[in-house]
Every structure is written in structure tokens, then in C-alpha cells.
Write a protein that holds these residues in place. Structure first.
Motif, PDB file in Angstrom:
ATOM      1  N   ILE A  27     -12.930  39.377 -39.780  1.00  0.00           N
ATOM      2  CA  ILE A  27     -13.267  39.115 -40.900  1.00  0.00           C
ATOM      3  C   ILE A  27     -13.278  37.039 -41.622  1.00  0.00           C
ATOM      4  O   ILE A  27     -11.572  36.932 -40.925  1.00  0.00           O
ATOM      5  N   SER A  28     -13.965  36.667 -41.725  1.00  0.00           N
ATOM      6  CA  SER A  28     -13.457  35.330 -42.451  1.00  0.00           C
ATOM      7  C   SER A  28     -14.602  34.775 -43.410  1.00  0.00           C
ATOM      8  O   SER A  28     -15.650  35.439 -43.439  1.00  0.00           O
ATOM      9  N   THR A  29     -14.208  34.174 -44.367  1.00  0.00           N
ATOM     10  CA  THR A  29     -14.570  33.429 -44.688  1.00  0.00           C
ATOM     11  C   THR A  29     -14.913  32.351 -44.074  1.00  0.00           C
ATOM     12  O   THR A  29     -16.179  31.311 -45.500  1.00  0.00           O
ATOM     13  N   ILE A  30     -14.554  31.561 -43.762  1.00  0.00           N
ATOM     14  CA  ILE A  30     -15.627  31.159 -43.404  1.00  0.00           C
ATOM     15  C   ILE A  30     -17.058  31.149 -42.781  1.00  0.00           C
ATOM     16  O   ILE A  30     -17.970  29.779 -42.672  1.00  0.00           O
ATOM     17  N   ASP A  31     -17.430  32.247 -42.042  1.00  0.00           N
ATOM     18  CA  ASP A  31     -19.030  33.045 -41.785  1.00  0.00           C
ATOM     19  C   ASP A  31     -19.212  34.097 -42.745  1.00  0.00           C
ATOM     20  O   ASP A  31     -20.084  35.202 -42.995  1.00  0.00           O
ATOM     21  N   PHE A  60      -3.602  39.169 -46.718  1.00  0.00           N
ATOM     22  CA  PHE A  60      -3.506  39.447 -45.011  1.00  0.00           C
ATOM     23  C   PHE A  60      -3.002  38.181 -45.595  1.00  0.00           C
ATOM     24  O   PHE A  60      -1.444  37.484 -44.728  1.00  0.00           O
ATOM     25  N   ASN A  61      -3.328  36.868 -46.056  1.00  0.00           N
ATOM     26  CA  ASN A  61      -2.572  36.101 -46.850  1.00  0.00           C
ATOM     27  C   ASN A  61      -0.975  36.092 -46.733  1.00  0.00           C
ATOM     28  O   ASN A  61      -0.617  35.114 -46.448  1.00  0.00           O
ATOM     29  N   ASP A  62      -0.877  37.023 -47.749  1.00  0.00           N
ATOM     30  CA  ASP A  62       0.228  36.887 -49.061  1.00  0.00           C
ATOM     31  C   ASP A  62       1.099  38.198 -48.696  1.00  0.00           C
ATOM     32  O   ASP A  62       0.682  38.808 -47.652  1.00  0.00           O
ATOM     33  N   LYS A  89      -3.195  30.546 -45.702  1.00  0.00           N
ATOM     34  CA  LYS A  89      -4.476  29.460 -46.598  1.00  0.00           C
ATOM     35  C   LYS A  89      -5.280  30.189 -45.215  1.00  0.00           C
ATOM     36  O   LYS A  89      -6.237  29.586 -44.743  1.00  0.00           O
ATOM     37  N   SER A  90      -5.571  31.563 -44.329  1.00  0.00           N
ATOM     38  CA  SER A  90      -5.678  31.640 -42.812  1.00  0.00           C
ATOM     39  C   SER A  90      -7.123  31.673 -43.755  1.00  0.00           C
ATOM     40  O   SER A  90      -7.956  32.662 -44.919  1.00  0.00           O
ATOM     41  N   PRO A  91      -8.535  30.771 -42.756  1.00  0.00           N
ATOM     42  CA  PRO A  91      -9.712  31.818 -42.958  1.00  0.00           C
ATOM     43  C   PRO A  91     -10.109  32.665 -42.103  1.00  0.00           C
ATOM     44  O   PRO A  91     -11.454  33.329 -41.970  1.00  0.00           O
ATOM     45  N   ILE A  92      -9.472  33.218 -41.749  1.00  0.00           N
ATOM     46  CA  ILE A  92      -9.684  34.581 -40.234  1.00  0.00           C
ATOM     47  C   ILE A  92      -8.756  35.325 -39.781  1.00  0.00           C
ATOM     48  O   ILE A  92      -7.466  35.172 -39.399  1.00  0.00           O
ATOM     49  N   VAL A  93      -8.946  37.013 -40.097  1.00  0.00           N
ATOM     50  CA  VAL A  93      -8.068  37.889 -39.599  1.00  0.00           C
ATOM     51  C   VAL A  93      -8.678  38.331 -38.502  1.00  0.00           C
ATOM     52  O   VAL A  93     -10.261  38.936 -38.384  1.00  0.00           O
ATOM     53  N   VAL A  94      -8.190  38.963 -37.507  1.00  0.00           N
ATOM     54  CA  VAL A  94      -8.707  39.087 -35.887  1.00  0.00           C
ATOM     55  C   VAL A  94      -7.692  40.441 -36.095  1.00  0.00           C
ATOM     56  O   VAL A  94      -6.752  40.329 -36.192  1.00  0.00           O
ATOM     57  N   GLU A 104      -3.067  29.231 -39.568  1.00  0.00           N
ATOM     58  CA  GLU A 104      -3.296  29.863 -38.480  1.00  0.00           C
ATOM     59  C   GLU A 104      -3.872  31.201 -38.785  1.00  0.00           C
ATOM     60  O   GLU A 104      -4.393  32.366 -39.779  1.00  0.00           O
ATOM     61  N   ILE A 105      -4.785  31.788 -37.110  1.00  0.00           N
ATOM     62  CA  ILE A 105      -5.476  33.057 -37.758  1.00  0.00           C
ATOM     63  C   ILE A 105      -4.419  33.797 -37.322  1.00  0.00           C
ATOM     64  O   ILE A 105      -3.958  33.591 -36.730  1.00  0.00           O
TER      65      ILE A 105
END
Lengths: 537, 537
Positions: free
Chosen positions: B75-79, B90-92, B101-106, B147-148
Motif C-alpha cells: 500500500i502506498s500514497t504514491i499510487d 506504520f509510520n508512527d 514519512k514513508s510512502p510505501i508499506v510492503v 524508507e520503505i
């Protein structure tokens, strides 16, 4: 009907026991075996001397002497300060199996002296073998060629002990039994025990990650060692001698040195967490009809004894026959068991309340009797019996050595599959027509004995031959490693790799592991000067 | 006269207890604290983004998706597959202290997927943060910049359990409580327990070398973990998932990953030795007049309880006041102690025989009463009381968080000096005029609470302020690390370094140690892509 006998024997002995401080049981002093033991043919490394290492000279000796506080701390055949015979005890291992050719033995008295010697050797390109009590079984503490022997026996001070935390700090060269006696006087126990305790050094124990007799209870040294002081190959002193039970500030570097067999640094001191010494100890030994029964009794022992179970050892009838023969040759003719079995197991308990421990043990014994899992059993009633029962197990290696040339293997596999390895080996030797028996009255294989630490899945296989031959070795190796690998086992549970098993690491470690290990070796010792030709080659 | 009261209370409760399978006590679910908690000002790393790292783009996302079996695994804010709010969890961190401030979680579903993702990121120069249950206290599992995030919650299968050996093998993303419940049903126990058990992952526990509540009994993960499966930074899968209790075939590589905080590899599975679950468990809590009394009771507990002592926790009256206030706010008004004290201690036993355990515990209690070391005490008589007694200790962190902004420290020093650190800290805050009290009714420091694991020399200091300010921080740090270093302690006993303590490693590790650690990091992760800006910087 054997079951009632056990009860009566136990009842007659009335469970009288005294606390054992220190444990007065036999230690297998690593005296040299008879000449019928190992020969030196081929048993060492087949690797030639490395051309990039410097050959030790008289000049080196002179310079090394300036780094040492005492002239007696260096002996050498080069300057005539020692005869070849005097160096032999350092060049040879105690089984007389491995034979180094070092002309120099250095025995520094302080960590700083170790550091100076290492820095000098590193700068000059001189290879060095660290040596503790020299009681290993895989040739790890002896030179292969002319490496300088750095013996740690002069580093023998106990540095501190804190009775509140149980943290013990001492030089690497302190003898295990000395450490344990010191602790016993204070109500504590060294969390490691093994047959060679009268000679082995605590530093060597850590360097080889010794396992021994009570790992079941106290766990491995990776859990009990809190800190180390190590001289790195270039002479840098790494002070990692923490006295903290918990410290999560970065990689736990000390773990790399535990079991590194002297290849990346020389341990000069250890800090270790010692538990309180059990105030009550019991030991019993049983004869059993089958390996299946041994496994079941192990399960029952865990259930009935719980947290007080401190050792569970097993041995087969071949092991027991070797010990009996050895004892008879020494005039000991009393029979321990009224009914012998195909297998034997030794159960030790250690706890803080003798009444409770005896109640637990009695409940186990009563249960075993009704289950017909055991044929006969003896419970120690005093410290002498405690010692003599332990001797049945501890004398096996020595008895095998007296009986002939012994091929020794130390493997770990899941408990259920453990004894199958001994049977497979015996079967192979029988098929190859080398096993002594009806059709083969003269040997050459006199016995295949299996014994070990049941609780740890650790099996020792001793193959006793009338003499060492390449033909027999080829029948045994690498077959023994193949059957271990088939069971995802370890080709060296506790003895280490040393010279003996270095070529076979691939049976227990995959390529990625070996690659990482080589990188770690190179990280600490880029010149490869420390304990070369061994371990990871 | 308080002594007779304890006897009567204990006698009245008649020592009835049921075996606890599984232990039904409260778990501190890491729910977010109130907005009065931490603010994000300055608490993260002050290191700028590394210019040599690649910035994640939509192209990377497309390619990463081809490596995953499910579209939902990224999941990502980029797409636009996620909103910023969805990524925030996930960021906090759970304390709301660190904010990435990651834009991607895998979230890979298999080790092979982890491997493919890592290989891709390594090749592209993309930085990665491994994340387990995200319950850490030092910002180790959150990105610092973009960072991812590689979250392991989809790796949640139990792979195997052997009831003969007690060896448990499972994916890294299995929740600790799930693992323990699974084992409880089979009569075994996970050899680690901590407040966050309902959320934390066993892989994260190993990666951070978690300590917790029963280290005293079961030892550290360095002793109990038998093997690991790890994906290295370049995507190589290292299969070190040994199921052997003993294996001396080379460097014990897995030890490096235990406590490495995700900086040199991603743990994807663990193999761990689990002991039998105690069939009898008891817990008692006492009020005491002084820290000296706590130390003495600790010594007596070791003597009287021996091998069944499974936890010895202590807390001060300030800690207890925080818990009482928190409980009162939740409608819990019953008083536990008839006579409160300046200190409290919690003693837990776990054994295989309830009758024996009760006899040992009763002997201890009778001894304590005659020695006047304790003021009052309560012994749990059923599993509800067992839980509520444990809550007094386990609720301290949560109660502190409810009371204000908490500066949390986790240190280890010798037991005798442990509480002196709290007193020194209180004295310093008082001198600086920031401690709430007679002359300073408004704070800003509302409480300085000390508690921890007595048996491990592990102290937690919680400093509760009305709000976070740089002024207060400067009063506390690095002073708190200085007084730890003076006592040769650790600035992080069990929480790890993460972002929070990375700059302070020098207070606990010498230059040689840090140099070796940097080399190890570089050996595994030469590009520095894994969990950057943390640990060893």
C-alpha cells in the motif's frame, strides 16, 4: 520380576544424603593414553605450511623476550631454552593424536603481555595457536606446522565474585575445577561441568563453547557468559568484560568469540553468571531393555522432576562393557546391576530442598517400577556412591581409549533418531566385514559404543579398533557425516571443528553460512595468522 | 504490628490455586496514548536523509508489485492505494513519539517474497525499515525519512513443534501471545513474556533481544534461540533455522542477529527451545519499608525458592501511586495493601509440584514475617488474583503515560546501586527547581518513578512531565547516561538503541566495540540500506 528389587534396594538405602560441596566425583585427568591409542598417521591437517607466514627465528625469540616480564615465559628449541621433549606436551594433544612442530611456547602472565606478543607476531607475520588446557578432541589447540604456541596457563587469577548477583570474573587460564571449587565454597556453581574439569581452562571452555554434563539444566555458554576480554589478532585489547545480565547496546560481539576456537581472538578473561549451588543432589542409574524405553524414561523424568532435573545421560551395553572391563583391570569387580540391560540411563537432580527432591524422585521411581520401563536401578545414598554412579558414565571415553584405537564422533540429531545412527554404523561395519563377532573373531573393530547427553540430543559414537588404518577410516568417514546430514544434525555437537572436522563443515553448514563465516574470520584476522589450517579453511 | 496480618490474610485465602494454562493476565495492548503524551518535537533522528539513497517512485511500486503474490501486500500514497492516514499506523510508533514519512508499506506473505523485495531494493538503492508489531520504545521500527516499511505481519504461520524436545519453529510475524497460547495448549511455555505480548512479534522480540518478565528464570534469547532464518540486505536467504540444541560447527552467526534491531538482516523465522509450562504458579506482592529491604527479600527469595523463583519485580511508591490513580480513574477503588510502603516487590514462582511450591513459599513468608522486612503482603489465591497482582506491576508504563509526557529510561546497573540512580535523578530535578512539590506546586515534573526487574539488575526510570520541553530534556540527558556510565551500567538494558539512544552508545560501549560493530554492519550491509539512521550511526 525385577521391579520389586529396585524398591527394596532403594528403601534399604534410606535416602540418606549429604550436600555435596564440592562434588567429589572423579575427574578424567587428561593423562596420555597408552601407545595402543591413536597414531599420528594422516590425522592432522593435510594443508601445507602457508608460504606467506614468517618462519620463527632466534631474532624473533630475542625480541619476544623483551615483551615478557619473565624469561621463563618463553621456551624454545631454537635458542636451547627447551628440549624437544619439553615442547612435546604443548605440540601434542592429550590423546596423542595430533602432533605440531612448533619451536616456541610463550606463556604470558598478563593480558597486556598477550597483547604485546600478538601485536609483535601480527606485525612480523608469525602465526599463533592459542592454547588453554589442551584437552580438546579435535586438534584445535595444537599447531599444525611451526605456529607459535601461546599458552594461557599463567593467566590464572580469579578477579572478582559478587555473591548477590552470582557474577564471577576470572582470567582465561583458571582451571574449571579451581573455579568451581572457589564457587562451591561460596554456595555457587560454575554453570558448566565436564570430564576434563581438572585440566581444562575456563577460557578454553568458552572459546570452544563446551557443552558437557549439565547443559540440560544451566543452558549453553551463549546464555551464561556475560562478558569477555579478548586480545584481537593485531594485539588490540577488546574490553567486553561486562558484568551486566542485560545490555542491549549494539551487536553482542562476545557471542562471536564463544565457540570461535581461537581463530579471531584470544580470550584472556571471562565474566559469567553462576547459579546458586543446589543444596540437595541425587543421582540414580538404571538398566533398561531398549532405546525406546530410554526415551520414555526421559519424558517421565521431565514430568516428575521438572525444574530439578539437572542431567539425563544414556549409554549402551557396549559402553558399559568397556567400563566394566576397565574397572576389572583396576581391581573393581563389584557388579552394579543385578540385571543388566541393552541400555542404561543416569538421572541427576539438583534442587534447593532435599525433602521435596526426594519426594519427586521417589514418585518417579515408583512410577517407573509400575511401568516396567526399567530393569534395575541404583540410587546413590552418599557422596561416594554419587561419585561411583557418575563414574559409570564418565569413564566411557577413557575405557574406550584403553581398549584400542578409538575413532570418536560427537554429533547431534533429534533425540528420537539418535541411537539409529549407532545402529546404522554398526550395520555398515558388519556388512563390510570389519566388526568383531561370530564370523569375524579377530576384529579389526572391537566395539561400537554409543552414549551421550540425552537432554541435548548429543550422541557420542566411539568406534574401537585394534589399530588405526586408512581402510577402516574410509568405511566410517564420510559415511558418519552423511547419516548425520540426512537427519539435519550437527557433525560436531560440542567438540568443535578444529583440524579434524574442518573439511567436513559442509555436512552441517550451508554455503551462505560458510561464506559469512569466512568474512567474519577475515574481518578480525585479515592475515589469517591466528590458529591457521583449522575451523573455517 | 503488621506481621500477624499477613499470616492471617494468607491463611484465610487457604492457598487454593488452579494451574494457569494459559496465563490469563492483562496484556498491555499498545494502544495510542492520549494527546498529552509525547510530541514529535526533536525526538526523532536529527540525521538528514542520505543523498545516496534512492527516493521511492511510482515505477518502483509497479515493479515491487510484480514480486508479490497479492496486490494488497503493498500500500502506498504514491499510487493512491492508501491514504496518508492509513500509512500513519506504520509510520508512527505506538507512543506517538516517532514519526516516519514513508510512502510505501510492503507486507510480504512468504520468506521468498521478502527475499525478492530486498533484492530489488538493494539493487535499486532503496532504504528499508523492517517492522514487526511496532511496539518498541526507541523508534527502531519506524522510518526516519522515506524508507520503505517492510512489515512482517503476514508471515504468521507456526511451522512446527516437537513435544519431545520442546523446539518450536515459527514465522517471525507470529504474535508472542499466539505463540504462547499455542504452546500452553501443549503444556509448554514461550521462554519470554512481556507487557506487549498481545501485539509484539516473536521475530521482533528476537531482533531486539527482548528481556521481559521471566529472564530471571528462562535466561536470555541468546541462550534459548536455536536457529534463525534471515533475509540478508541483498536478498540472500540465510537458512540458519537449526533445530539442534548443540551445534559447534563454526561461528554462531545467529547470535549477531539477536539484538541487531533489523540493521543487518530481516528475521523471517525462528527456532526456539521452550521449557515445559510450570503446572503450579504462585504470585505474591509485598509492601516494604526501604530499598535495602527489597534487596534483602530478593536474597531470601533466592534461598527459600531456589529453582522455582520465576520473577522478582520491584517498584517504588511513586510507581504505585501512578497505578492507583489510573485504576481509580477506571473505577477500581479497592485497596490492595492495608499498610503501604516506600517500596513494593512482586515474587512469582513456577514449578512442577504445587504442594512443594506452596511449602517453599510458605517457609519464605514465615521467615519474612519474623524478619520484619515486609510491611504487608498479598498472595494470589486464584487466576483472577494472579492477574490483578501482576497488573500492579504491568500497569506502571501505561499509568505513567496517562499521567503526562513520559521520559522513559531503561538501564542496568548492579542491583545494589540500582535505586540510587532514581534518587540521584530526583535530587537533580529538585535542585533544578522542576520537581513538583512544596516549593513547586505546578510541576513541571509530576513524578519520577522507578521500577524494574530486580533479578536482572534492570531499572526503568519514568519521568512524568506536564509537557515535553527541551529545557527539561537537557536537565535529564545526558545526565542519566552519565550516572549509568559511572556505575559501569548499560544505557539500554532491554529496549535497544533504535533512534533514541544511537547517539549515546559511547556511554556503554568503548571505541573498540563500536569500531567492530561498524565493521559488522558494513560486512552485511555495505550500502547501509537496512534500517538506516539508527543503532550504530
Amino acid at each position: 520380576m525385577t521391579a520389586p528389587r529396585i524398591i527394596s534396594r532403594i528403601a534399604a538405602r534410606a535416602l540418606r544424603r549429604s550436600p555435596l560441596h564440592p562434588l567429589p566425583r572423579s575427574t578424567l585427568a587428561p593423562t596420555k593414553l597408552s601407545p595402543t591409542g591413536y597414531t599420528s598417521v594422516r590425522l592432522g591437517s593435510t594443508l601445507p605450511p602457508r608460504a606467506d607466514f614468517t618462519k620463527p627465528t632466534e631474532e624473533h625469540i630475542k625480541e619476544l623476550r623483551t615483551l615478557l616480564s619473565s624469561n621463563a615465559s618463553l621456551i624454545s628449541t631454537i635458542d636451547g631454552s627447551a628440549t624437544p621433549d619439553e615442547l612435546q606436551a604443548f605440540n601434542d594433544d592429550w590423546m596423542n593424536k595430533y602432533h605440531g612442530k612448533s619451536p616456541i611456547v610463550v606463556k604470558p602472565k598478563t593480558t597486556e603481555e598477550v597483547s604485546k606478543v600478538m601485536k609483535y607476531c601480527y606485525d612480523k607475520g608469525l602465526a599463533v595457536v592459542p592454547q588453554g588446557g589442551n584437552t580438546g578432541l579435535v586438534g584445535g589447540s595444537n599447531p599444525v606446522h611451526d605456529e607459535i604456541i601461546l599458552n594461557l596457563s599463567n593467566l590464572s587469577h580469579i578477579r572478582s565474585f559478587d555473591p548477590v548477583s552470582g557474577i564471577f570474573v576470572a582470567d582465561a587460564g583458571v582451571i574449571l575445577e579451581v573455579a568451581d571449587n572457589y564457587l562451591a565454597e561460596r554456595g555457587f556453581i560454575f554453570p558448566l561441568d565436564l570430564g576434563a574439569k581438572g585440566s581444562c581452562h575456563i577460557g578454553g571452555n568458552v572459546a570452544t563453547n563446551a557443552g558437557g554434563l549439565r547443559l540440560l539444566r544451566y543452558g549453553s555458554l551463549h546464555g551464561t557468559v556475560l562478558g569477555l576480554e579478548v586480545v584481537l589478532p593485531d594485539g588490540t585489547i577488546w574490553n567486553g568484560l561486562s558484568k551486566l545480565r542485560k545490555d542491549n547496546t549494539g551487536f553482542d560481539i562476545k557471542q562471536l568469540f564463544i565457540g570461535s576456537e581461537g581463530t579471531i581472538g584470544i580470550i584472556t578473561a571471562i565474566s559469567i553468571l553462576c547459579p546458586r549451588r543446589p543444596s540437595a543432589m541425587n543421582v540414580a542409574v538404571f538398566s533398561l531393555p531398549s532405546y525406546e524405553a530410554v526415551q520414555k524414561v526421559f519424558g517421565e523424568a521431565k514430568t516428575y522432576l521438572g525444574e530439578i532435573l539437572s542431567a539425563f545421560e544414556f549409554f549402551d551395553k557396549q559402553s558399559y562393557a568397556l567400563v566394566k572391563k576397565h574397572q576389572e583391570e583396576n581391581g573393581e569387580t563389584r557388579s552394579v546391576f543385578e540385571q543388566e540391560g541393552d541400555f542404561y540411563c543416569l538421572i541427576e537432580t539438583g534442587g534447593s530442598n532435599s525433602e521435596h527432591d526426594e519426594a519427586k524422585l521417589t514418585a518417579l521411581l515408583e512410577h517407573l517400577l509400575t511401568s516396567d520401563l526399567v530393569l534395575d536401578g541404583v540410587l546413590a545414598q552418599d557422596s561416594t556412591q554419587f561419585q561411583s554412579i557418575w563414574s559409570l558414565r564418565e569413564l566411557i571415553p577413557e575405557s574406550a581409549g584403553k581398549a584400542g584405537s578409538v575413532y570418536k564422533y560427537d554429533v547431534s540429531v533429534p533425540v528420537g533418531k539418535m541411537y539409529g545412527l549407532v545402529e546404522k554404523m554398526r550395520e555398515r561395519l558388519r556388512k563390510e566385514g570389519v566388526l568383531e563377532g561370530d564370523g569375524n573373531p579377530e576384529g579389526p573393530i572391537r566395539a561400537v559404543a554409543g552414549y551421550g547427553h540425552m537432554g541435548d540430543g548429543n550422541l557420542h559414537i566411539n568406534i574401537v579398533a585394534n589399530k588405526y588404518t586408512e581402510e577402516i577410516e574410509k568405511i566410517i568417514e564420510p559415511y558418519v557425516y552423511e547419516i548425520v546430514a540426512e537427519n539435519e544434525g550437527s557433525i560436531s555437537a560440542e567438540h568443535g571443528l578444529g583440524v579434524m572436522k574442518a573439511p567436513y563443515i559442509g555436512y552441517s553448514q550451508n554455503e551462505t553460512s560458510v561464506e559469512v563465516m569466512k568474512k567474519i574470520k577475515n574481518l578480525f584476522d585479515p592475515k589469517g595468522l591466528l590458529n591457521p589450517y583449522k575451523y573455517i579453511v
